[in-house]
Design an enzyme around this catalytic site. Structure first.
Site, PDB file in Angstrom:
ATOM      1  N   ASP A 131     -20.873  30.385  17.629  1.00 12.86           N
ATOM      2  CA  ASP A 131     -21.306  30.535  16.233  1.00 12.86           C
ATOM      3  C   ASP A 131     -22.029  31.884  16.113  1.00 12.86           C
ATOM      4  OD1 ASP A 131     -23.797  30.219  17.365  1.00 12.86           O
ATOM      5  OD2 ASP A 131     -24.355  28.457  16.193  1.00 12.86           O
ATOM      6  N   TYR A 156     -14.047  26.297  15.417  1.00 12.59           N
ATOM      7  CA  TYR A 156     -15.432  26.275  15.871  1.00 12.59           C
ATOM      8  C   TYR A 156     -15.944  24.833  15.961  1.00 12.59           C
ATOM      9  CZ  TYR A 156     -20.374  26.026  15.876  1.00 12.59           C
ATOM     10  OH  TYR A 156     -21.642  25.648  16.220  1.00 12.59           O
ATOM     11  N   GLU A 182     -22.672  19.904  12.416  1.00  9.85           N
ATOM     12  CA  GLU A 182     -22.001  21.188  12.630  1.00  9.85           C
ATOM     13  C   GLU A 182     -21.339  21.687  11.351  1.00  9.85           C
ATOM     14  OE1 GLU A 182     -22.210  23.279  14.956  1.00  9.85           O
ATOM     15  OE2 GLU A 182     -23.352  22.056  16.340  1.00  9.85           O
TER      16      GLU A 182
END
Ligand code: SF4
Length: 358
Positions: free
Chosen positions: A148, A130, A48
């Site tokens: 995202d 996030y 990520e």
């Protein structure tokens, strides 16, 4: 004015998860959809962080190299800073590599275990909202709203949210929250990402193949590409800079940039301090017979840089300051950031190092 439309179907999550079960991308940090096996939190977190601002295709080789060199978070935490920065070179946004190390070291101090909740993950250094949501959902199955750029596009279209970005993000997040299920939250997050990457693409979305087509407000308006609405971008200012290629005995002089600031901690060519000044007026690090090799352009988030490259060969001694002579035949291993890779290519392509003329 902000408008949004409710999807017709009351449960887009079910339609999406069914599609994901059949179409999930196979990625090295993932567990197959619908299985009880949870993916390794270290691999989820690493992927990520790498995937922010870039694509799955670009990340693949970096992810393979990192997990081969540092198969666990403890191994990464124990790595030398310069090795990690060099391995990161080319992925850009180098502050993320420094945050990656800070976070790995904090997790190592906790015995190598990542916190298993969004709130706990948020407390780790350098781990943003996030990433915390994504890791909580994907690695630990927690319900979390993961938005995202791909998910943002899908949700803006699904609800025809016309508030321009970036101000419209709150409305998009609220809409994403409204369709995020309690169960299979990790699969749902990854399904939204996959849908955005493969079906609901920026240009020419493939609405005929989309499991949410029945529900999609933008599709009903025949205006998918109009969403998300973006505020007009201000032109990026341009900075000027100079970099210096200093060659001696088949090696080039490289310096380490200051830890804080742009491209912090990376190996680099000496330059004129463009990241602070940016008007191209800085001085060369030494008196020499400088030859102009040309100019490279590079885009950063908030400005573009026109970097003039000057080259010279010196017969003996070292330039002032701390640096190292790096053999030209091993330059690819130096981990130079892309800006300086471009500068090096320019010098080597134009033969303007001056080495043969001295
Ligand atoms: S129907 Fe089209 S615009 Fe709507 S979510 Fe699917 S691909 Fe995107």
């Amino acid at each position: 004015m902000t408008a949004s439309h409710d999807p017709i179907c009351t449960d887009p999550a079910t339609a999406l998860l069914g599609w994901y079960d059949r179409n999930a991308r196979v990625l090295p940090w993932r567990a197959p959809p619908g299985t009880a096996t949870r993916p390794d939190p270290y691999r989820v977190w690493l992927s990520e962080v790498m995937l922010q601002q870039t694509t799955v295709a670009a990340v693949g080789p970096y992810f393979a190299r990192f997990t081969q060199a540092w198969p666990t978070v403890a191994a990464l935490a124990a790595a030398a800073d310069e090795d990690v920065m060099a391995a990161w070179a080319g992925l850009g946004y180098y502050a993320r590599a420094r945050n990656l190390l800070a976070c790995a070291r904090a997790v190592a101090q906790r015995g190598g275990q990542f916190p298993d909740s969004e709130a706990g993950l948020r407390e780790l250094p350098g781990l943003g909202a996030y990433t915390a949501a994504a890791v909580a959902a994907i690695a630990f199955g927690r319900r979390a709203v993961v938005v995202d750029a791909n998910v943002e596009r899908v949700v803006a279209r699904l609800f025809a949210i016309d508030a321009p970005l970036p101000g419209g993000r709150a409305a998009i997040r609220a809409a994403a929250d409204s369709i995020t299920p309690e169960v299979r939250a990790g699969d749902f997050a990854q399904a939204m990402m996959d849908l955005g990457a493969t079906i609901c693409t920026t240009r020419k979305p493939r609405c005929l193949l989309c499991p949410l087509a029945q529900d999609c407000a933008a599709q009903r308006l025949a205006a998918a590409e109009a969403f998300p609405v973006k505020a007009p971008k201000a032109a990026r200012p341009e900075r000027q800079g100079r970099a210096f290629w200093i060659e001696r005995d088949g090696a080039v002089w490289l310096v380490k940039r200051a830890d804080k600031g742009m491209l912090g901690g990376m190996r680099a060519l000496p330059d004129d301090g463009w990241s602070a000044r940016g008007d191209g007026s800085g001085q060369a690090p030494l008196e020499a017979d400088w030859r102009a090799a040309g100019q490279v352009a590079h885009g950063f988030t908030h400005f573009t840089l026109a970097l003039s490259v000057a080259a010279s060969a010196i017969p003996a001694g070292n330039p002032p300051g701390i640096g190292e002579w790096w053999p030209l035949d091993r330059l690819a291993e130096a981990g130079l950031p892309t800006l300086f890779v471009k500068a090096a290519r320019l010098v080597l392509a134009t033969g303007e190092s001056g080495e043969n003329d001295s």
